[in-house]
Design a protein around this motif. Structure first.
Motif, mmCIF file in Angstrom:
data_model
loop_
_atom_site.group_PDB
_atom_site.id
_atom_site.type_symbol
_atom_site.label_atom_id
_atom_site.label_comp_id
_atom_site.label_asym_id
_atom_site.label_seq_id
_atom_site.Cartn_x
_atom_site.Cartn_y
_atom_site.Cartn_z
ATOM 1 N N SER A 36 -4.696 -12.102 -3.887
ATOM 2 C CA SER A 36 -4.110 -13.274 -3.247
ATOM 3 C C SER A 36 -4.074 -14.025 -3.857
ATOM 4 C CB SER A 36 -4.634 -12.723 -2.170
ATOM 5 O OG SER A 36 -5.075 -11.813 -1.339
ATOM 6 N N ALA A 183 -6.324 -8.640 -4.776
ATOM 7 C CA ALA A 183 -6.213 -8.281 -3.169
ATOM 8 C C ALA A 183 -5.104 -9.202 -2.557
ATOM 9 C CB ALA A 183 -7.500 -8.557 -2.492
ATOM 10 N N GLN A 184 -5.161 -10.537 -2.835
ATOM 11 C CA GLN A 184 -4.301 -11.401 -2.395
ATOM 12 C C GLN A 184 -2.985 -11.199 -2.867
ATOM 13 O OE1 GLN A 184 -6.068 -15.003 -3.450
ATOM 14 N NE2 GLN A 184 -7.831 -14.761 -2.091
ATOM 15 N N ALA A 185 -2.468 -10.718 -3.999
ATOM 16 C CA ALA A 185 -1.580 -10.476 -4.608
ATOM 17 C C ALA A 185 -0.797 -9.190 -3.878
ATOM 18 C CB ALA A 185 -1.566 -10.119 -6.315
ATOM 19 N N TYR A 186 -1.802 -8.229 -3.572
ATOM 20 C CA TYR A 186 -1.301 -7.068 -2.760
ATOM 21 C C TYR A 186 -0.679 -7.324 -1.381
ATOM 22 C CZ TYR A 186 -2.504 -3.827 1.146
ATOM 23 O OH TYR A 186 -2.141 -3.239 2.223
ATOM 24 N N VAL A 187 -1.450 -8.628 -0.721
ATOM 25 C CA VAL A 187 -0.665 -8.879 0.544
ATOM 26 C C VAL A 187 0.855 -9.624 0.384
ATOM 27 C CG1 VAL A 187 -0.819 -10.826 2.355
ATOM 28 C CG2 VAL A 187 -2.992 -9.647 1.367
ATOM 29 N N ILE A 188 0.852 -10.229 -0.675
ATOM 30 C CA ILE A 188 2.178 -10.844 -0.879
ATOM 31 C C ILE A 188 3.188 -9.561 -1.129
ATOM 32 C CG2 ILE A 188 3.502 -12.220 -2.534
ATOM 33 C CD1 ILE A 188 1.123 -14.088 -2.909
ATOM 34 N N CYS A 231 3.430 1.135 -0.240
ATOM 35 C CA CYS A 231 3.717 1.897 -1.417
ATOM 36 C C CYS A 231 4.543 0.982 -2.290
ATOM 37 C CB CYS A 231 4.636 3.083 -1.449
ATOM 38 S SG CYS A 231 4.994 4.304 -2.388
ATOM 39 N N TYR A 232 5.513 0.140 -1.779
ATOM 40 C CA TYR A 232 6.230 -0.617 -2.484
ATOM 41 C C TYR A 232 5.268 -1.552 -3.230
ATOM 42 C CZ TYR A 232 10.657 1.123 -0.689
ATOM 43 O OH TYR A 232 11.842 1.972 -0.288
ATOM 44 N N ALA A 233 4.198 -2.143 -2.561
ATOM 45 C CA ALA A 233 3.398 -3.133 -3.268
ATOM 46 C C ALA A 233 2.786 -2.362 -4.467
ATOM 47 C CB ALA A 233 2.217 -3.298 -2.402
ATOM 48 N N GLY A 234 2.434 -0.955 -4.377
ATOM 49 C CA GLY A 234 1.871 -0.275 -5.719
ATOM 50 C C GLY A 234 2.935 -0.326 -6.676
ATOM 51 N N ILE A 235 4.298 -0.119 -6.248
ATOM 52 C CA ILE A 235 5.260 -0.016 -7.290
ATOM 53 C C ILE A 235 5.245 -1.344 -8.348
ATOM 54 C CG2 ILE A 235 7.891 0.057 -7.824
ATOM 55 C CD1 ILE A 235 6.922 2.505 -6.788
ATOM 56 N N TRP A 236 5.308 -2.571 -7.486
ATOM 57 C CA TRP A 236 4.962 -3.840 -8.226
ATOM 58 C C TRP A 236 3.964 -3.912 -9.029
ATOM 59 C CZ3 TRP A 236 1.101 -7.373 -7.395
ATOM 60 C CH2 TRP A 236 1.046 -8.582 -8.332
ATOM 61 N N ALA A 237 2.484 -3.392 -8.531
ATOM 62 C CA ALA A 237 1.340 -3.295 -9.335
ATOM 63 C C ALA A 237 1.491 -2.376 -10.722
ATOM 64 C CB ALA A 237 0.192 -2.730 -8.426
ATOM 65 N N HIS A 238 2.385 -1.202 -10.505
ATOM 66 C CA HIS A 238 2.686 -0.474 -11.640
ATOM 67 C C HIS A 238 3.304 -1.313 -12.806
ATOM 68 C CE1 HIS A 238 3.888 3.488 -13.736
ATOM 69 N NE2 HIS A 238 4.917 2.645 -13.968
ATOM 70 N N ALA A 239 4.293 -1.909 -12.183
ATOM 71 C CA ALA A 239 5.110 -2.883 -13.366
ATOM 72 C C ALA A 239 4.282 -3.851 -13.771
ATOM 73 C CB ALA A 239 6.214 -3.512 -12.473
ATOM 74 N N ALA A 257 -8.640 -4.014 -0.150
ATOM 75 C CA ALA A 257 -7.767 -4.724 0.563
ATOM 76 C C ALA A 257 -6.898 -3.842 1.762
ATOM 77 C CB ALA A 257 -6.841 -5.769 0.128
ATOM 78 N N ALA A 258 -6.252 -2.864 1.065
ATOM 79 C CA ALA A 258 -5.563 -1.968 1.977
ATOM 80 C C ALA A 258 -6.423 -1.103 2.809
ATOM 81 C CB ALA A 258 -4.847 -0.894 1.015
ATOM 82 N N SER A 259 -7.397 -0.708 2.386
ATOM 83 C CA SER A 259 -8.573 -0.014 3.289
ATOM 84 C C SER A 259 -8.989 -0.907 4.275
ATOM 85 C CB SER A 259 -9.542 0.416 2.507
ATOM 86 O OG SER A 259 -9.331 1.448 1.421
ATOM 87 N N ALA A 260 -9.490 -2.284 3.996
ATOM 88 C CA ALA A 260 -10.057 -3.222 4.835
ATOM 89 C C ALA A 260 -9.005 -3.507 5.942
ATOM 90 C CB ALA A 260 -10.184 -4.482 4.143
ATOM 91 N N VAL A 261 -7.764 -3.439 5.839
ATOM 92 C CA VAL A 261 -6.572 -3.518 7.030
ATOM 93 C C VAL A 261 -6.036 -2.115 7.789
ATOM 94 C CG1 VAL A 261 -6.038 -5.841 6.227
ATOM 95 C CG2 VAL A 261 -4.847 -3.956 5.409
ATOM 96 N N GLY A 262 -6.879 -1.119 7.603
ATOM 97 C CA GLY A 262 -6.388 0.052 7.949
ATOM 98 C C GLY A 262 -6.846 0.074 9.625
ATOM 99 N N ASP A 263 -5.789 0.664 10.303
ATOM 100 C CA ASP A 263 -6.099 0.561 11.907
ATOM 101 C C ASP A 263 -7.582 1.016 12.118
ATOM 102 O OD1 ASP A 263 -3.734 -0.548 12.759
ATOM 103 O OD2 ASP A 263 -2.674 1.496 12.589
#
Length: 311
Positions: A36, A183-188, A231-239, A257-263
């Protein structure tokens, strides 16, 4: 994440601190709220205006992760009656809006998403229309309505803007166990994923179809939308990894972060049990798996969450 001294996006509107603007000012563009750098300000006591901010953050987390804001208040309260709404920071609330380390980090992450999706769209014969990102606190007016009680990250397809109250990052770090700048970058990057979905027609088709769906069916479709954004957030992380700006532990921060906000994780934390039929963002395992899918592949074609076999 090695973000210092990198290009900052010009597509930032900083409406914090009474409406100070950057990147071209506040523009209203004709046109749905769908989750973030740096860290937010320090802890505040639960009293007066802080109570309003706590409620606002609660509703914001609902917008990003499907959390019931009334249940979230229980998660926020400490035994001594205080509530944390920020995370440790070298910056202070009195810094000039737009010149603090938080907005600098957000600007760099946004710029990197612009570069990544610009290349991807160009390689596929298209043109990437860059979104704007609005930093605000307290309340904000968007083309999706007045969000005086909906702070935190959300994307409004009507004006093609991401809205972010940085206090949300403190909540993730201190209450959901998801610290770290990546984790914050993932949110963005997740919210930018919704923008990509808007440009490709996914959001439009979803919102049109949901008008005739039952609540259960709409929840199932919502999960597919949210997981594709992961998944698109992961695409950016790959780049980002390809250009060498990731550091050891960054991907784990995003997965946490992705796990923490799972339903399922959120419901178990809130009420001690899960109600799968009420899920609308995906389980912890699903969210982490789809982020990792994008990260390992780097190919948006592998983010087809709408195929029944892939969920």
């Amino acid at each position: 994440m090695r973000w210092e001294n990198r290009r900052r996006s010009d597509n930032i509107e900083d409406r914090r601190g009474g409406g100070l603007l950057r990147g071209g000012g506040m523009r209203r563009i004709p046109g749905i709220r769908i989750p973030s750098g740096g860290s937010a300000g320090g802890a505040r006591r639960a009293g007066g205006g802080s109570i309003f901010l706590i409620i606002v953050i609660a509703v914001g987390l609902w917008a990003f992760a499907g959390i019931n804001p009334l249940q979230l208040l229980d998660m926020l309260a400490r035994q001594d009656g205080s509530v944390v709404v920020g995370s440790p920071s070298t910056s202070t609330p009195t810094q000039q809006a737009g010149n603090d380390s938080q907005s600098a980090f957000v600007g760099v992450v946004l710029a990197e998403t612009e570069d990544t999706w610009g290349r991807i769209f160009q390689a596929n014969g298209g043109t990437y229309t860059e979104p704007r990102l609005v930093l605000y606190d307290g309340s904000v007016q968007s083309a999706c309505g007045l969000s005086s009680a909906a702070t935190g990250p959300f994307y409004c397809p009507n004006d093609r803007k991401v809205y972010l109250d940085l206090s949300f990052f403190g909540l993730m770090s201190q209450r959901l166990g998801a610290p770290g700048d990546f984790a914050q970058a993932y949110v963005i990057a997740h919210e930018i994923g919704h923008h990509v979905q808007n440009l490709t027609g996914v959001l439009g088709r979803y919102h049109q179809a949901r008008q005739s769906m039952s609540e259960a069916a709409a929840n199932r479709e919502s999960i597919k939308v949210e997981l594709q954004a992961d998944c698109y957030a992961g695409i950016w992380a790959h780049a980002a990894d390809d250009i060498g700006i990731l550091e050891e532990g960054d991907i784990q921060e995003a997965l946490n972060a992705a796990s923490a906000v799972g339903d399922d994780m959120l419901q178990r934390r809130q009420q001690g049990y899960v109600v799968p039929e009420s899920f609308n963002h995906g389980t912890s395992a699903q969210r982490a798996r789809w982020f990792e899918t994008g990260y390992r592949s780097g190919n948006p074609a592998d983010c087809d969450t709408f195929s029944p076999a892939t969920l």
